[in-house]
Design a protein around this motif. Structure first.
Motif, short mmCIF file in Angstrom:
data_model
loop_
_atom_site.label_atom_id
_atom_site.label_comp_id
_atom_site.label_asym_id
_atom_site.label_seq_id
_atom_site.Cartn_x
_atom_site.Cartn_y
_atom_site.Cartn_z
N LEU A 11 0.82 -1.21 0.00
CA LEU A 11 0.00 0.00 0.00
C LEU A 11 0.86 1.27 0.00
CD1 LEU A 11 -2.79 -1.18 2.45
CD2 LEU A 11 -2.94 -0.94 -0.05
N ARG A 12 1.95 1.24 0.74
CA ARG A 12 2.86 2.40 0.76
C ARG A 12 3.49 2.60 -0.62
NH1 ARG A 12 8.42 2.14 3.46
NH2 ARG A 12 9.30 4.17 2.96
N ALA A 13 3.90 1.51 -1.26
CA ALA A 13 4.48 1.60 -2.60
C ALA A 13 3.46 2.13 -3.59
CB ALA A 13 5.01 0.24 -3.05
N ALA A 45 11.79 -0.41 -5.60
CA ALA A 45 12.50 -1.41 -6.41
C ALA A 45 11.96 -2.81 -6.11
CB ALA A 45 14.00 -1.34 -6.14
N ALA A 46 11.74 -3.12 -4.84
CA ALA A 46 11.19 -4.42 -4.46
C ALA A 46 9.77 -4.58 -5.00
CB ALA A 46 11.21 -4.59 -2.94
N TYR A 47 8.98 -3.52 -4.88
CA TYR A 47 7.61 -3.58 -5.41
C TYR A 47 7.64 -3.77 -6.93
CZ TYR A 47 2.86 -2.63 -6.62
OH TYR A 47 1.60 -2.76 -7.14
N HIS A 50 8.51 -7.40 -7.73
CA HIS A 50 7.34 -8.24 -7.45
C HIS A 50 6.28 -8.09 -8.55
CE1 HIS A 50 3.97 -9.99 -5.22
NE2 HIS A 50 3.30 -8.91 -5.57
N THR A 51 5.96 -6.87 -8.88
CA THR A 51 4.89 -6.59 -9.83
C THR A 51 5.28 -6.97 -11.26
OG1 THR A 51 4.08 -4.85 -8.39
CG2 THR A 51 3.32 -4.81 -10.67
N ILE A 52 6.49 -6.66 -11.65
CA ILE A 52 6.94 -7.02 -13.01
C ILE A 52 6.97 -8.53 -13.17
CG2 ILE A 52 8.89 -6.93 -14.62
CD1 ILE A 52 9.40 -4.04 -13.47
#
Length: 143
Positions: A11-13, A45-47, A50-52
């Motif tokens: 949610l923050r990302a 970057a982590a988000y 994960h999403t990609i």
């Protein structure tokens, strides 16, 4: 190696990506985080990683209900795809940029913009805010 994210980090990302999309520097500054929170560049970057990964798996038709052989075949196809390889290079670059950035808001903006661009490139949704709302609903498990 995908880094796991908590729902709060998702949610923050997403809020940071929305702030970046809307050029809302004040909101982005609030989301920079505090003690005990992952620095915003590292979080984005982590988000993005994960999403990609999720977008690529969906684009290649990989589904959790598939058998192991079918998943293996599709993942091998994905790994050989030039666009997917470019996405992997982007993920690595964002992760390395974030590691050097600390909590630099300018780096967070650059990383977030790259994540938005990558996700938009692999989806048919060209309304960034609608896409971010849909991703937020997934985290909140709301239809």
């Amino acid at each position: 190696m995908t880094t796991e994210l908590t729902d709060d980090e998702h949610l923050r990302a997403l809020a940071a990506l929305e702030a970046i999309s809307g050029n809302q520097g004040d909101t982005l500054a609030v989301l920079a985080g505090g003690p005990g929170e992952r620095p915003l560049p590292a979080l984005l970057a982590a988000y993005g990683e994960h999403t990609i990964h999720r977008v690529l798996l969906a684009a290649f038709g990989v589904d959790a209900a598939m058998g192991r052989e079918e998943v293996g075949r599709l993942v091998a196809e994905l790994n050989g795809d030039p666009q997917a390889q470019l996405a992997f290079v982007l993920i690595t670059t964002l992760r390395e940029h974030a590691a050097l950035a600390g909590n630099d808001p300018a780096a967070a903006r650059v990383i977030g913009s790259a994540v938005l661009g990558a996700v938009n490139a692999f989806t048919e949704e060209h309304d960034t805010l609608a896409l971010l709302r849909a991703l937020r609903r997934q985290v909140l498990r709301v239809d």
